[in-house]
Write a protein that holds these residues in place. Structure first.
Motif: not given
Length: 200
Positions: A146-163
């Protein structure tokens, strides 16, 4: 128990409704290695293999599963993330994943980060699930940070392999995904809720 490390993306070949159940047939290179009654995670949802036919196999989702996940919205030719249950003694490359989806979330933003992608999701915070910065989250069965964790939202960074090796490459803004929050975090949240209730 799973790890959130996706082994294959299977192709939905048949959707067969029977009463309130949905039989989902999937084409996958893993099909010939599966066994009847084996547990397999599909977009993070643990389902039991009920039939195998060459490079295709079938699992069944019941009403409760369809109500709580994005499996009811599947269409023919959709891709699903697939992971077989972990073996005792294997390395735990992701994190401990139960295959029990807590709720769904909506993709609200996709940012091209010049070599990676940042996906942002919003979810219903009234269900008392939480994320923490740099904590673990499972999205469609994929173990992520998790990055940019908020009460009702968050983000994730996806590397090329996972993508390239998951169905993130098909995800669009507005799509619904399955979330499984970190099991340790869920226990802590439940204990804190219990403690708060006991104080009143």
């Amino acid at each position: 128990m799973f790890t959130g490390i996706i082994e294959d993306t299977g192709l939905v070949t048949l959707l067969d409704h029977e009463l309130e159940n949905l039989h989902i047939s999937i084409k996958s290179r893993l099909a010939t290695e599966l066994k009847i009654d084996q547990s397999v995670a599909h977009n993070g949802v643990c389902l039991t293999v009920v039939n195998i036919n060459n490079d295709e196999y079938t699992v069944t989702a019941i009403k409760e599963t369809l109500d709580k996940t994005n499996l009811g919205a599947l269409k023919i030719n959709d891709q699903v993330n697939i992971e077989r249950a972990m073996k005792l003694g294997d390395r735990l490359d992701g994190h401990m994943v139960q295959g029990h989806v807590d709720q769904t979330a909506q993709c609200t933003q996709i940012e091209d980060a010049n070599g990676s992608w940042v996906f942002t999701f919003s979810y219903d915070a009234s269900l008392n699930n939480v994320t923490i910065e740099k904590g673990s989250i499972t999205i469609n069965g994929t173990s992520l940070t998790v990055v940019n964790s908020k009460t009702d939202s968050f983000s994730v960074a996806i590397i090329p392999y996972t993508f390239e090796h998951t169905n993130f490459n098909r995800l669009q803004i507005g799509d619904m995904v399955n979330l499984e929050f970190d099991v340790l975090g869920k226990y802590v949240a439940r204990l804190l809720q219990k403690k708060e209730r006991e104080q009143f």
